[in-house]
Design a protein around this motif. Structure first.
Motif, PDB file in Angstrom:
ATOM      1  N   ALA A 132     -65.218 -48.612 -40.213  1.00  0.00           N
ATOM      2  CA  ALA A 132     -66.026 -47.309 -40.638  1.00  0.00           C
ATOM      3  C   ALA A 132     -65.127 -46.729 -41.446  1.00  0.00           C
ATOM      4  CB  ALA A 132     -66.574 -46.590 -39.503  1.00  0.00           C
ATOM      5  N   GLY A 133     -63.923 -46.479 -41.435  1.00  0.00           N
ATOM      6  CA  GLY A 133     -63.127 -45.567 -42.313  1.00  0.00           C
ATOM      7  C   GLY A 133     -62.876 -46.253 -43.477  1.00  0.00           C
ATOM      8  N   ALA A 134     -62.980 -47.805 -43.641  1.00  0.00           N
ATOM      9  CA  ALA A 134     -62.951 -48.405 -44.871  1.00  0.00           C
ATOM     10  C   ALA A 134     -64.251 -48.367 -45.599  1.00  0.00           C
ATOM     11  CB  ALA A 134     -62.456 -49.817 -44.580  1.00  0.00           C
ATOM     12  N   ASN A 135     -65.241 -47.874 -45.066  1.00  0.00           N
ATOM     13  CA  ASN A 135     -66.574 -47.848 -45.800  1.00  0.00           C
ATOM     14  C   ASN A 135     -67.308 -46.453 -45.329  1.00  0.00           C
ATOM     15  OD1 ASN A 135     -67.046 -50.888 -46.698  1.00  0.00           O
ATOM     16  ND2 ASN A 135     -65.913 -50.893 -44.853  1.00  0.00           N
ATOM     17  N   PRO A 136     -66.739 -45.431 -45.522  1.00  0.00           N
ATOM     18  CA  PRO A 136     -67.229 -44.149 -45.512  1.00  0.00           C
ATOM     19  C   PRO A 136     -68.741 -43.907 -46.197  1.00  0.00           C
ATOM     20  CG  PRO A 136     -65.408 -43.712 -47.015  1.00  0.00           C
ATOM     21  CD  PRO A 136     -65.592 -45.276 -46.410  1.00  0.00           C
ATOM     22  N   SER A 137     -69.043 -44.384 -47.064  1.00  0.00           N
ATOM     23  CA  SER A 137     -70.190 -44.085 -48.016  1.00  0.00           C
ATOM     24  C   SER A 137     -71.329 -44.883 -47.366  1.00  0.00           C
ATOM     25  CB  SER A 137     -70.083 -44.570 -49.170  1.00  0.00           C
ATOM     26  OG  SER A 137     -69.975 -45.896 -49.562  1.00  0.00           O
ATOM     27  N   VAL A 138     -71.254 -45.778 -46.652  1.00  0.00           N
ATOM     28  CA  VAL A 138     -72.354 -46.662 -45.994  1.00  0.00           C
ATOM     29  C   VAL A 138     -72.079 -46.907 -44.548  1.00  0.00           C
ATOM     30  CG1 VAL A 138     -72.934 -48.046 -48.140  1.00  0.00           C
ATOM     31  CG2 VAL A 138     -71.145 -48.979 -46.694  1.00  0.00           C
ATOM     32  N   VAL A 139     -71.196 -46.504 -43.877  1.00  0.00           N
ATOM     33  CA  VAL A 139     -70.879 -46.840 -42.424  1.00  0.00           C
ATOM     34  C   VAL A 139     -70.805 -45.363 -41.606  1.00  0.00           C
ATOM     35  CG1 VAL A 139     -69.832 -47.754 -40.369  1.00  0.00           C
ATOM     36  CG2 VAL A 139     -70.152 -48.970 -42.824  1.00  0.00           C
ATOM     37  N   GLU A 140     -71.825 -45.060 -40.554  1.00  0.00           N
ATOM     38  CA  GLU A 140     -71.503 -43.830 -39.624  1.00  0.00           C
ATOM     39  C   GLU A 140     -71.647 -44.675 -38.516  1.00  0.00           C
ATOM     40  OE1 GLU A 140     -74.579 -40.801 -38.196  1.00  0.00           O
ATOM     41  OE2 GLU A 140     -74.759 -40.861 -40.131  1.00  0.00           O
ATOM     42  N   LEU A 141     -70.522 -44.161 -37.680  1.00  0.00           N
ATOM     43  CA  LEU A 141     -69.871 -44.803 -36.459  1.00  0.00           C
ATOM     44  C   LEU A 141     -70.143 -43.878 -35.391  1.00  0.00           C
ATOM     45  CD1 LEU A 141     -69.081 -47.020 -34.615  1.00  0.00           C
ATOM     46  CD2 LEU A 141     -66.795 -46.369 -35.306  1.00  0.00           C
ATOM     47  N   ASP A 142     -70.870 -43.899 -34.125  1.00  0.00           N
ATOM     48  CA  ASP A 142     -70.946 -42.994 -33.015  1.00  0.00           C
ATOM     49  C   ASP A 142     -70.422 -43.804 -31.900  1.00  0.00           C
ATOM     50  OD1 ASP A 142     -71.556 -41.179 -31.191  1.00  0.00           O
ATOM     51  OD2 ASP A 142     -73.872 -41.086 -31.488  1.00  0.00           O
ATOM     52  N   VAL A 143     -69.504 -43.210 -31.425  1.00  0.00           N
ATOM     53  CA  VAL A 143     -68.648 -43.933 -30.312  1.00  0.00           C
ATOM     54  C   VAL A 143     -68.892 -43.423 -28.869  1.00  0.00           C
ATOM     55  CG1 VAL A 143     -66.412 -44.679 -29.276  1.00  0.00           C
ATOM     56  CG2 VAL A 143     -67.037 -44.943 -31.534  1.00  0.00           C
ATOM     57  N   LEU A 144     -69.416 -44.207 -27.821  1.00  0.00           N
ATOM     58  CA  LEU A 144     -69.672 -43.847 -26.621  1.00  0.00           C
ATOM     59  C   LEU A 144     -68.373 -44.236 -25.644  1.00  0.00           C
ATOM     60  CD1 LEU A 144     -71.349 -41.974 -24.446  1.00  0.00           C
ATOM     61  CD2 LEU A 144     -73.097 -44.173 -24.635  1.00  0.00           C
ATOM     62  N   GLU A 145     -67.739 -43.846 -25.292  1.00  0.00           N
ATOM     63  CA  GLU A 145     -66.552 -44.396 -24.523  1.00  0.00           C
ATOM     64  C   GLU A 145     -67.019 -44.092 -22.889  1.00  0.00           C
ATOM     65  OE1 GLU A 145     -62.481 -44.246 -25.562  1.00  0.00           O
ATOM     66  OE2 GLU A 145     -63.246 -42.832 -27.360  1.00  0.00           O
ATOM     67  N   HIS A 146     -66.557 -45.043 -22.084  1.00  0.00           N
ATOM     68  CA  HIS A 146     -66.954 -45.039 -20.605  1.00  0.00           C
ATOM     69  C   HIS A 146     -68.407 -45.059 -20.524  1.00  0.00           C
ATOM     70  CE1 HIS A 146     -62.546 -44.110 -21.002  1.00  0.00           C
ATOM     71  NE2 HIS A 146     -62.510 -44.547 -19.654  1.00  0.00           N
ATOM     72  N   ALA A 147     -69.122 -45.606 -21.088  1.00  0.00           N
ATOM     73  CA  ALA A 147     -70.558 -45.487 -21.008  1.00  0.00           C
ATOM     74  C   ALA A 147     -71.329 -45.500 -19.514  1.00  0.00           C
ATOM     75  CB  ALA A 147     -71.331 -46.464 -21.897  1.00  0.00           C
ATOM     76  N   THR A 148     -72.095 -44.367 -19.396  1.00  0.00           N
ATOM     77  CA  THR A 148     -72.820 -44.566 -17.846  1.00  0.00           C
ATOM     78  C   THR A 148     -74.272 -44.965 -18.441  1.00  0.00           C
ATOM     79  OG1 THR A 148     -73.235 -42.361 -18.108  1.00  0.00           O
ATOM     80  CG2 THR A 148     -71.034 -42.928 -16.984  1.00  0.00           C
ATOM     81  N   PRO A 149     -75.108 -45.078 -17.482  1.00  0.00           N
ATOM     82  CA  PRO A 149     -76.396 -45.572 -17.842  1.00  0.00           C
ATOM     83  C   PRO A 149     -77.343 -44.109 -18.258  1.00  0.00           C
ATOM     84  CG  PRO A 149     -76.150 -46.443 -15.683  1.00  0.00           C
ATOM     85  CD  PRO A 149     -74.910 -45.604 -16.078  1.00  0.00           C
ATOM     86  N   GLU A 150     -76.888 -42.952 -17.786  1.00  0.00           N
ATOM     87  CA  GLU A 150     -77.421 -41.653 -18.259  1.00  0.00           C
ATOM     88  C   GLU A 150     -76.937 -41.322 -19.605  1.00  0.00           C
ATOM     89  OE1 GLU A 150     -75.700 -40.572 -14.008  1.00  0.00           O
ATOM     90  OE2 GLU A 150     -75.484 -42.074 -15.343  1.00  0.00           O
ATOM     91  N   ALA A 151     -75.583 -41.447 -20.099  1.00  0.00           N
ATOM     92  CA  ALA A 151     -75.015 -41.210 -21.292  1.00  0.00           C
ATOM     93  C   ALA A 151     -75.651 -42.161 -22.266  1.00  0.00           C
ATOM     94  CB  ALA A 151     -73.654 -41.386 -21.411  1.00  0.00           C
ATOM     95  N   LEU A 152     -75.772 -43.214 -22.018  1.00  0.00           N
ATOM     96  CA  LEU A 152     -76.466 -44.358 -22.963  1.00  0.00           C
ATOM     97  C   LEU A 152     -77.988 -44.069 -23.250  1.00  0.00           C
ATOM     98  CD1 LEU A 152     -76.107 -46.929 -24.863  1.00  0.00           C
ATOM     99  CD2 LEU A 152     -76.617 -48.170 -22.778  1.00  0.00           C
ATOM    100  N   ARG A 153     -78.734 -43.848 -22.059  1.00  0.00           N
ATOM    101  CA  ARG A 153     -80.103 -43.446 -22.346  1.00  0.00           C
ATOM    102  C   ARG A 153     -79.971 -42.037 -23.201  1.00  0.00           C
ATOM    103  NH1 ARG A 153     -80.192 -44.153 -16.434  1.00  0.00           N
ATOM    104  NH2 ARG A 153     -81.287 -46.386 -15.980  1.00  0.00           N
ATOM    105  N   ASN A 154     -79.308 -41.043 -22.874  1.00  0.00           N
ATOM    106  CA  ASN A 154     -79.373 -39.937 -23.626  1.00  0.00           C
ATOM    107  C   ASN A 154     -79.158 -40.267 -25.456  1.00  0.00           C
ATOM    108  OD1 ASN A 154     -79.422 -36.866 -23.961  1.00  0.00           O
ATOM    109  ND2 ASN A 154     -77.166 -37.179 -24.563  1.00  0.00           N
ATOM    110  N   LYS A 155     -77.986 -41.067 -25.617  1.00  0.00           N
ATOM    111  CA  LYS A 155     -77.847 -41.440 -26.932  1.00  0.00           C
ATOM    112  C   LYS A 155     -79.006 -42.091 -27.812  1.00  0.00           C
ATOM    113  CE  LYS A 155     -73.432 -40.525 -27.895  1.00  0.00           C
ATOM    114  NZ  LYS A 155     -73.124 -39.440 -29.158  1.00  0.00           N
ATOM    115  N   LEU A 156     -79.671 -43.171 -26.940  1.00  0.00           N
ATOM    116  CA  LEU A 156     -80.574 -43.895 -27.549  1.00  0.00           C
ATOM    117  C   LEU A 156     -81.901 -43.149 -27.758  1.00  0.00           C
ATOM    118  CD1 LEU A 156     -79.970 -47.343 -26.085  1.00  0.00           C
ATOM    119  CD2 LEU A 156     -79.556 -46.676 -28.304  1.00  0.00           C
ATOM    120  N   ALA A 157     -82.155 -42.268 -26.737  1.00  0.00           N
ATOM    121  CA  ALA A 157     -83.320 -41.341 -26.768  1.00  0.00           C
ATOM    122  C   ALA A 157     -83.334 -40.279 -27.857  1.00  0.00           C
ATOM    123  CB  ALA A 157     -83.636 -40.646 -25.389  1.00  0.00           C
ATOM    124  N   ASN A 158     -82.292 -39.943 -27.957  1.00  0.00           N
ATOM    125  CA  ASN A 158     -82.014 -38.760 -29.171  1.00  0.00           C
ATOM    126  C   ASN A 158     -81.442 -38.977 -30.334  1.00  0.00           C
ATOM    127  OD1 ASN A 158     -83.161 -36.326 -27.230  1.00  0.00           O
ATOM    128  ND2 ASN A 158     -81.363 -37.495 -25.804  1.00  0.00           N
TER     129      ASN A 158
END
Length: 377
Positions: free
Chosen positions: A177-203
């Protein structure tokens, strides 16, 4: 390397549909129909994949399985039709996409990725002459997708067992992502839980979902004899950490995801399920080496901003895994589902500068899994 031009409009599609009624299984390519005999059972395939090791001098059993499957698929009129199309494509400086289309769960164990052409002495999915993809008949409708100007990637990490080096997936993706800042937007979810993943994808809206972790084989098969798998996330005594594959598919579809990369062992059947809801998905069958997962990260993403058609990019990933881990057979465990007419379903023709990410130096380790050797009733 990849055969000739990577342009999506220069790849001919050769489609083999496989249907069944009772004990009868039928191949169809165009107007040609002929019977198909399943050459081996699921437990035979899994034993062969599980027994394969870099200490082997011979390429067996993979070559043996690939040759048998090749003969079963191409010994008749369908085979002659495919070779005619391949010869025509080569004469016109085009490539061929071999698309295996079926919903029969009792055929999903067949290792199409291992198809071995004895006349040329190569595995066709490694040769670069053909790009091999799987397709569900009842998958997401094949509708034209507008090209993207940016890739929005959600990378979810869940190293629950603590032996998967998932932080290295994130390191590679951050560098990419750092090598391609104009075309890549990276969102990282570490230690993903079901609730956190649902929230990310729903919003939020994303184009690519990358999961670094592990899949798990569930104890009961489906009603039609298929394997049931789930991604293992972080949970607790009150929260089930196994994420239902169909719920995941619905969430990914609503979030606009076009490609799911399940960089985890035992995730091929999850990828198959996701293809009902999104245009493409990559998973791994059986246990895998962490090095193979990292090679996938290193190879796949720079090709997506090239942009290279996704089916040819997966071919390049298989080649890279085979080159990095020769003699291990890890490359044939990469399972790719493509529902669209071609593999150019992400960025448009205007590409970014080709940024790349390198795998950090490390000793290759094999994932520990209680499902490394599965026996099926």
């Amino acid at each position: 390397m990849i055969y000739r031009s990577p342009r999506a409009d220069q790849i001919d599609d050769f489609r083999i549909s496989i249907t069944g009624s009772g004990d009868q299984v039928t191949l169809q390519a165009g107007d040609t129909r002929e019977p198909f005999v399943i050459p081996f059972e699921r437990d035979q395939v899994e034993r062969a994949l599980g027994d394969y090791s870099p200490s082997r001098i011979s390429t067996d059993p993979l070559t043996s399985f690939g040759s048998t499957l090749f003969s079963s698929l191409f010994s008749g009129k369908v085979g002659r039709q495919m070779w005619e199309q391949l010869a025509d494509a080569e004469a016109g400086n085009r490539s061929v996409r071999l698309r295996i289309v079926t919903n029969l769960e009792r055929l999903q164990h067949l290792p199409w990725e291992l198809l071995f052409d004895p006349s040329r002495g190569d595995f066709i999915s490694l040769s670069g002459r053909l790009a091999l993809v799987r397709t569900r008949q009842d998958g997401v409708p094949d509708e034209p997708l507008p090209p993207l100007s940016q890739l929005r990637i959600l990378a979810a990490e869940a190293d629950v067992q603590g032996d998967m080096d998932t932080h290295m997936d994130l390191q590679i993706l951050r560098k990419f992502a750092g090598a391609n800042p104009s075309v890549v937007e990276l969102d990282v979810l570490e230690h993903a839980t079901p609730e956190a993943l649902r929230n990310k994808l729903a919003n939020n809206s994303y184009d690519i979902f990358h999961f670094a972790g592990t899949g798990e084989v569930l104890p009961n098969v489906s009603k039609r004899g298929g394997i049931r798998q789930a991604l293992r996330l972080w949970g607790s005594a009150s929260i089930d950490p196994l994420f239902n594959r169909h719920e995941l598919g619905v969430l990914l579809g609503k979030a606009g995801v076009r490609l799911a990369v399940l960089n985890a062992d035992h995730s091929d059947w999850i990828a198959r399920s996701l293809a009902r809801y999104i245009p493409s998905a990559i998973g791994f069958r059986e246990s895998i080496w962490t090095e193979g997962c990292l090679v996938l990260c290193e190879t796949l993403y720079p090709l997506l901003v090239a942009p290279t058609p996704l089916d040819l990019a997966v071919t390049a990933v298989r080649q890279a895994v085979n080159q990095r881990l020769p003699g291990t057979g890890q490359w044939c465990k990469i399972i790719f589902y493509l529902q669209t007419a071609n593999g150019l379903l992400l960025l448009g023709s205007k590409s970014a500068d080709g940024g790349s990410a390198s795998i950090p130096d490390r000793k290759s380790t094999r994932l520990n899994s209680s499902h490394a050797n599965i026996s099926y009733a």
